[in-house]
Design a protein around this motif. Structure first.
Motif, PDB file in Angstrom:
ATOM      1  N   TRP A  91       0.847  -1.202   0.000  1.00 30.27           N
ATOM      2  CA  TRP A  91       0.000   0.000   0.000  1.00 30.27           C
ATOM      3  C   TRP A  91       0.882   1.253   0.000  1.00 30.27           C
ATOM      4  CZ3 TRP A  91      -4.052  -1.732  -1.839  1.00 30.27           C
ATOM      5  CH2 TRP A  91      -4.760  -2.824  -1.318  1.00 30.27           C
ATOM      6  N   ALA A  92       2.021   1.188   0.741  1.00 32.48           N
ATOM      7  CA  ALA A  92       2.903   2.360   0.816  1.00 32.48           C
ATOM      8  C   ALA A  92       3.477   2.691  -0.563  1.00 32.48           C
ATOM      9  CB  ALA A  92       4.033   2.083   1.809  1.00 32.48           C
ATOM     10  N   GLU A  93       3.716   1.654  -1.365  1.00 29.71           N
ATOM     11  CA  GLU A  93       4.294   1.894  -2.696  1.00 29.71           C
ATOM     12  C   GLU A  93       3.262   2.364  -3.718  1.00 29.71           C
ATOM     13  OE1 GLU A  93       7.796  -1.550  -2.346  1.00 29.71           O
ATOM     14  OE2 GLU A  93       6.059  -1.889  -3.643  1.00 29.71           O
ATOM     15  N   SER A  94       1.992   2.268  -3.342  1.00 26.96           N
ATOM     16  CA  SER A  94       0.962   2.566  -4.338  1.00 26.96           C
ATOM     17  C   SER A  94       0.603   4.052  -4.345  1.00 26.96           C
ATOM     18  CB  SER A  94      -0.288   1.729  -4.066  1.00 26.96           C
ATOM     19  OG  SER A  94      -0.853   2.113  -2.838  1.00 26.96           O
ATOM     20  N   ASP A  95       0.283   4.544  -5.547  1.00 25.37           N
ATOM     21  CA  ASP A  95      -0.170   5.929  -5.688  1.00 25.37           C
ATOM     22  C   ASP A  95      -1.691   5.997  -5.748  1.00 25.37           C
ATOM     23  OD1 ASP A  95       2.497   6.946  -5.928  1.00 25.37           O
ATOM     24  OD2 ASP A  95       2.537   6.102  -7.949  1.00 25.37           O
ATOM     25  N   VAL A  96      -2.288   4.963  -6.314  1.00 25.53           N
ATOM     26  CA  VAL A  96      -3.758   4.941  -6.383  1.00 25.53           C
ATOM     27  C   VAL A  96      -4.271   3.599  -5.868  1.00 25.53           C
ATOM     28  CG1 VAL A  96      -3.950   6.519  -8.349  1.00 25.53           C
ATOM     29  CG2 VAL A  96      -3.760   4.050  -8.734  1.00 25.53           C
ATOM     30  N   VAL A  97      -5.511   3.654  -5.384  1.00 21.46           N
ATOM     31  CA  VAL A  97      -6.145   2.432  -4.892  1.00 21.46           C
ATOM     32  C   VAL A  97      -7.548   2.359  -5.492  1.00 21.46           C
ATOM     33  CG1 VAL A  97      -7.069   1.278  -2.833  1.00 21.46           C
ATOM     34  CG2 VAL A  97      -4.833   2.380  -2.735  1.00 21.46           C
ATOM     35  N   VAL A  98      -7.932   1.174  -5.959  1.00 22.36           N
ATOM     36  CA  VAL A  98      -9.337   0.971  -6.359  1.00 22.36           C
ATOM     37  C   VAL A  98      -9.898  -0.210  -5.568  1.00 22.36           C
ATOM     38  CG1 VAL A  98      -9.262   1.907  -8.705  1.00 22.36           C
ATOM     39  CG2 VAL A  98      -8.642  -0.483  -8.304  1.00 22.36           C
ATOM     40  N   GLU A  99     -11.171  -0.109  -5.299  1.00 24.50           N
ATOM     41  CA  GLU A  99     -11.823  -1.187  -4.563  1.00 24.50           C
ATOM     42  C   GLU A  99     -13.214  -1.373  -5.136  1.00 24.50           C
ATOM     43  OE1 GLU A  99     -11.806  -0.681  -0.328  1.00 24.50           O
ATOM     44  OE2 GLU A  99     -12.923  -2.536   0.016  1.00 24.50           O
ATOM     45  N   ALA A 100     -13.629  -2.602  -5.283  1.00 23.10           N
ATOM     46  CA  ALA A 100     -14.977  -2.849  -5.801  1.00 23.10           C
ATOM     47  C   ALA A 100     -15.478  -4.196  -5.302  1.00 23.10           C
ATOM     48  CB  ALA A 100     -14.961  -2.835  -7.326  1.00 23.10           C
ATOM     49  N   SER A 101     -16.806  -4.321  -5.328  1.00 22.51           N
ATOM     50  CA  SER A 101     -17.444  -5.566  -4.884  1.00 22.51           C
ATOM     51  C   SER A 101     -18.205  -6.203  -6.037  1.00 22.51           C
ATOM     52  CB  SER A 101     -18.395  -5.278  -3.731  1.00 22.51           C
ATOM     53  OG  SER A 101     -17.631  -4.852  -2.629  1.00 22.51           O
ATOM     54  N   PHE A 102     -18.310  -7.511  -5.978  1.00 25.77           N
ATOM     55  CA  PHE A 102     -18.880  -8.278  -7.079  1.00 25.77           C
ATOM     56  C   PHE A 102     -19.787  -9.376  -6.536  1.00 25.77           C
ATOM     57  CE2 PHE A 102     -14.801  -6.530  -8.020  1.00 25.77           C
ATOM     58  CZ  PHE A 102     -14.996  -5.924  -9.251  1.00 25.77           C
TER      59      PHE A 102
END
Lengths: 774, 151
Positions: free
Chosen positions: A171-182
């Motif tokens: 997470w620290a290395e990430s610039d963006v985060v996406v989350e979704a449910s299915f």
């Protein structure tokens, strides 16, 4: 021979109606069983009255669940006939055996059962909610396999954990985060031949079962384990199987046929599902709820993946546990992600219980992963194929279960993606408005799969020679439609350099005379049985050379086998025809040596290990086939209907063994994937009863609704496989739901994260999207 | 109620005892003509398709007693026809369970409508379900026979 579209060995049997399936072998004098099933999804059985039914004409026996052992492959949680409690709509409560099917059906209606309905559990989330009714109060006491981890006091039958790298770092290395449910509900395999079995018990105690199954050898083993029969005295026959797709891997009706035969003094009893029963009573295609969270750098490198898969295993865990484990083992999709956290749960609900479905947990998880990757690409404003190329898994990377990949055990995903880019003309356009109503859009996805089967799964082959030098090829692979037995004949013909017409394939299985093949599942038939056939051929070659060396008075090292002869490598004019030694060789004076040439071979999977309970580390399968897919749709903005125009799959097959058979496998799998994704689901009422268990309301894709299919291949050999070929039976399916959902999400400009993609769903999602509620 | 009837099947007269409620499918299978398959017993899947006076009929939807005096053709009555060869060559089957029904339907189509256009082909063949192939193979088999007929 390798790669040619050799006509399938059973082709003429099948186009003339002469091919025999299980029900076609039922002789007169056989008794017939009718299953009495539960009208409730969850209820206590207060009373079962069978007196009137017993008195009906022709009735020979009535079976109830009293005193039967619990069954289940990983976890013994299922009574073959419900006792005290029913846990899904359609569960078997009693079995009536009578002289004719009609008499059994009539008597079945006279059985009176008093139920006390219980609160139902309609989804994995409901099952996990505080205060949810428990389906299995005695979960702690069930017998279970060493690597099965039920959580007593909950509705969790099994949890697979994948822990790789450090989420904090990811997470620290990430610039963006996406989350979704299915989510999607359970659906069905809908094989055209409904499941059926017969059983009889002979005077010496031999149990003879004929079944439409993918697992004749497992039936034999389980009848032994569950009921204490000597395994050697259980003989299972399997003729042609009319479609399976994973739905005939579980063992269910065979147990009822055995119990019924036992109840009538061993007489032969036939148990056959009506279509309606086949859809709900027998195991179904699993449902799922999932949440996926991905973190990535600005340039699209995925640094962290957190996923929760809540699989709807239904009322009993049986094979569903394995499906949820397989989904976890490949949880990232074919991408190299260093930091992975995944929980994959097999959850009990009051739905029909789940079984494998072609792709074994992969089309389900791929739908969630590939939709999330599209959302990530949109957020990063990156090309959707480019982001997949950026993260494509390669030799030198590790899988979620920490297997190191090399140039043999994984295919070439970038090459698959590049080919899909060309075939779908990705760079030309991805969404165009044709007029005020119609929009065309393309969607893409990638997929991979290994097999996640028992670490000691094995396969055997026997070849016997005839006096004309031709060969009988006997393997335990069931001809479920895949053409594997013809491909095995090709492998043998290539090895022995002989005419394919001189190889006679035994199509049916008889566990007494056919060598074992673990189960005809997991796209592993050609690999495992193929290796066994090559080994059997080597064995035969050794025997042929030994006897020829004696007759020709040469060293066997100098001999070759091929073209119907055994001959000297450096002087083929010195030879002996195989037909002269196939049954032993007779010298002119009458003396004889040798005997019938019988080659035998086997193969067992190598170096596989169970997954670690806490981290998931372990080696689930021998290789990963990788694929890339695309779908083009034409969407009508006015009424939310759409047409699927084109579907593409590019698979790294390693080597094509039979071109038309391979294309047929891929395109057929694509068709099944699109049918599932676009229209197939069970509809449940508020009591979790299935409302559409028939083909009029559960409507698979029909002729004319099919798009143009394009299947193509990339060739990276799997070095330890016959001629380098990889498993390919399921892979066309895996990416189809995701690619269709991606195409339609692009077309409708709204994220579509549920299946099936009915126009109503698109409308609801679109309206909800704009109005902030549905 | 049972009655003895004579049915004309594949050019032969077959005498049999039937219940009046027996469907043609049940009776054919009792006569060991097991090419016609039960798939749904509801007219939805077409696996039981046979020809009655050359018209494709789902034999699960017709009473056997209605077929007395009519010409019944089952898959066992076809021998080395163009459509069978095409199914073999085009790999237009996999598990083979729906194949007899599809072949009967396609046989009637290709013999009776040699000029069938795309719409006609679709209308005829959408009555059968195949779960293994992509239908593209079946379409190719049917088209290959239609092309031969046009020549």
């Amino acid at each position: 021979m390798i790669g040619k579209s050799v006509i399938r060995k059973e082709a003429w049997e099948k186009v003339t109606g002469k091919a025999k399936y299980t029900l076609d072998t039922v002789s007169s004098g056989t008794l017939h069983a009718k299953l009495v099933t539960s009208p409730y999804a969850h209820a206590r059985i207060r009373d079962i009255r069978t007196e009137k039914a017993y008195a009906a004409p022709g009735v020979r026996a009535i079976l109830t669940g009293e005193g039967l052992p619990l069954t289940g492959e990983d976890l013994r949680d299922r009574p073959p006939i419900a006792w005290e409690k029913v846990r899904y709509h359609g569960e078997v409560v009693a079995v009536v055996v009578a002289d004719t099917l009609m008499q059994a059906e009539q008597a079945a209606q006279l059985i009176s059962i008093i139920y006390e309905p219980l609160r139902v559990v309609g989804s994995p989330k409901e099952a996990l909610a505080e205060g949810a009714p428990l389906l299995h109060e005695n979960l702690a006491t069930y017998q279970k396999g060493k690597y099965t981890y039920p959580e007593p006091g909950t509705n969790i039958a099994h949890r697979t954990k994948i822990r790789k790298g450090s989420m904090e770092k990811g997470w620290a290395e990430s610039d963006v985060v996406v989350e979704a449910s299915f989510s999607f509900s359970p659906s069905d395999h809908a094989a055209m031949e409904t499941r059926c079995a017969t059983a009889e018990i002979r005077a010496d105690g031999t149990v003879v079962i004929t079944a439409s199954t993918q697992a004749p050898f497992m039936i034999k083993r389980l009848i032994g384990e569950y009921f204490g029969e000597e395994v050697g005295k259980v003989v299972v026959h399997t003729p042609f199987v009319g479609g399976a797709y994973g739905g005939k891997a579980p063992v269910q009706l065979e147990l009822l046929a055995y119990l019924a035969a036992k109840a009538v003094g061993g007489r032969k009893v036939s148990v056959w599902n009506t279509r309606e029963q086949d859809m709900v009573t027998s195991p179904v295609h699993i449902g799922m709820e999932a949440t996926i969270k991905l973190g990535a750098t600005k340039d699209g490198k995925i640094t962290a993946a957190e996923m929760v898969f809540l699989f709807d295993g239904g009322a009993y865990s049986d094979k569903a546990i394995d499906v949820t484990r397989a989904a976890a083992a490949d949880c990232t999709g074919p991408y190299h992600i260093n930091n992975v956290w995944c929980d994959s749960l097999c959850v009990y609900t009051n739905h029909p219980y789940a079984s494998p479905f072609r792709s074994f947990g992969h089309c389900e998880q791929a739908f969630a992963i590939e939709r999330t990757i599209d959302m990530l690409a949109e957020k990063l404003q990156m090309d959707k194929l480019a982001i997949r190329e950026r993260n494509a898994i390669l030799p030198g990377n590790t899988t979620p279960t920490q297997v190191m990949l090399n140039k043999s055990n994984v295919g070439n995903l970038p090459a698959c993606i590049a080919r899909v880019r060309e075939l779908i003309e990705w760079d030309e356009w991805q969404r165009i408005e044709i007029n005020s109503r119609l929009v065309r859009a393309k969607g893409v996805s990638c997929s991979w799969k290994t097999s996640t089967i028992d670490t000691d799964a094995s396969s055997g082959a026997i070849i016997t020679f005839n006096t004309d030098g031709s060969i009988n090829l006997i393997t335990g692979v069931v001809e479920i439609g895949t053409g594997t037995k013809t491909v095995l004949a090709q492998i043998l013909a290539e090895k022995l350099k002989m005419d394919i017409n001189d190889i006679h394939v035994k199509m049916d299985i008889d566990t007494q005379t056919t060598p074992e093949h673990w189960k005809t599942v997991a796209s592993r038939g050609t690999f495992m049985a193929g290796r066994a056939v090559l080994s059997a051929a080597d064995d035969a070659i050794r025997q042929l050379k030994a006897i020829a060396a004696c007759i020709l008075r040469v060293s066997s090292e100098d001999l070759e086998v091929g073209y119907g002869n055994v001959f000297l490598r450096d002087d083929p004019s010195v030879y002996i025809p195989i037909k002269e030694i196939a049954y032993g060789y007779k010298y002119p004076n009458g003396n004889a040596i040798g005997g019938q040439i019988i080659g035998r071979g086997h193969y067992i999977l190598r170096h596989l290990t169970p997954l670690d309970k806490e981290t998931g580390a372990g080696k689930p399968g021998p290789e990963w086939t990788v694929c890339s897919h695309a779908v083009e749709v034409e969407f009508d903005k006015r009424d939310y209907t759409y047409r699927i125009i084109k579907a593409v799959s590019v698979i790294d097959i390693g080597k094509v063994l039979n071109e038309k058979a391979a294309l047929g496998q891929v395109m057929g799998a694509m068709s099944m994937g699109l049918s599932f994704a676009s229209r197939e689901t069970f509809f449940f009422d508020r009591y979790e009863r299935v409302l559409n268990a028939q083909f009029r309301t559960y409507r698979p894709l029909r002729f004319g609704e099919h798009p143009e299919y394009i299947a193509d291949f990339v060739y990276t050999p799997q070095i330890d496989a016959p001629y380098g070929s990889r498993g390919v039976g399921e892979h066309g399916l895996i990416g189809m739901p995701a690619a269709l959902a991606n195409a339609l999400s692009t077309a409708a400009q709204v994220p579509l994260n549920q299946l099936p993609l009915l126009p109503e769903l698109i409308w609801r999602t679109k309206e909800g999207w704009f109005n902030d509620s549905v | 109620m049972k009655s003895e009837v004579i049915l004309h099947i594949n050019g032969e007269q077959r005498s049999t005892v039937i219940r009046q409620a027996d469907t043609l499918l049940v009776v054919l299978r009792h006569l060991e003509l097991t090419g016609a398959k039960p798939g749904c017993l509801n007219g939805d899947c077409g696996a039981c398709t046979v020809l009655v006076n050359d018209t494709p009929i789902k034999s699960c939807m017709m009473l056997a007693i209605e077929t007395v005096g009519q010409e019944i053709t089952t898959i066992e009555g076809l021998h080395d026809t163009a459509i069978q060869r095409a199914f073999v060559e085009q790999f237009a089957f996999q598990c083979g369970y729906c194949t007899p029904g599809f072949v009967m339907n396609a046989y009637a189509l290709t013999t009776q409508k040699p000029d069938a256009d795309e719409e006609t082909i679709r209308k005829w063949l959408e009555s059968n379900i195949c779960r293994c192939t992509s239908y593209q193979e079946i379409e190719q088999a049917v088209r290959s026979v239609l092309v031969q007929k046009k020549r």
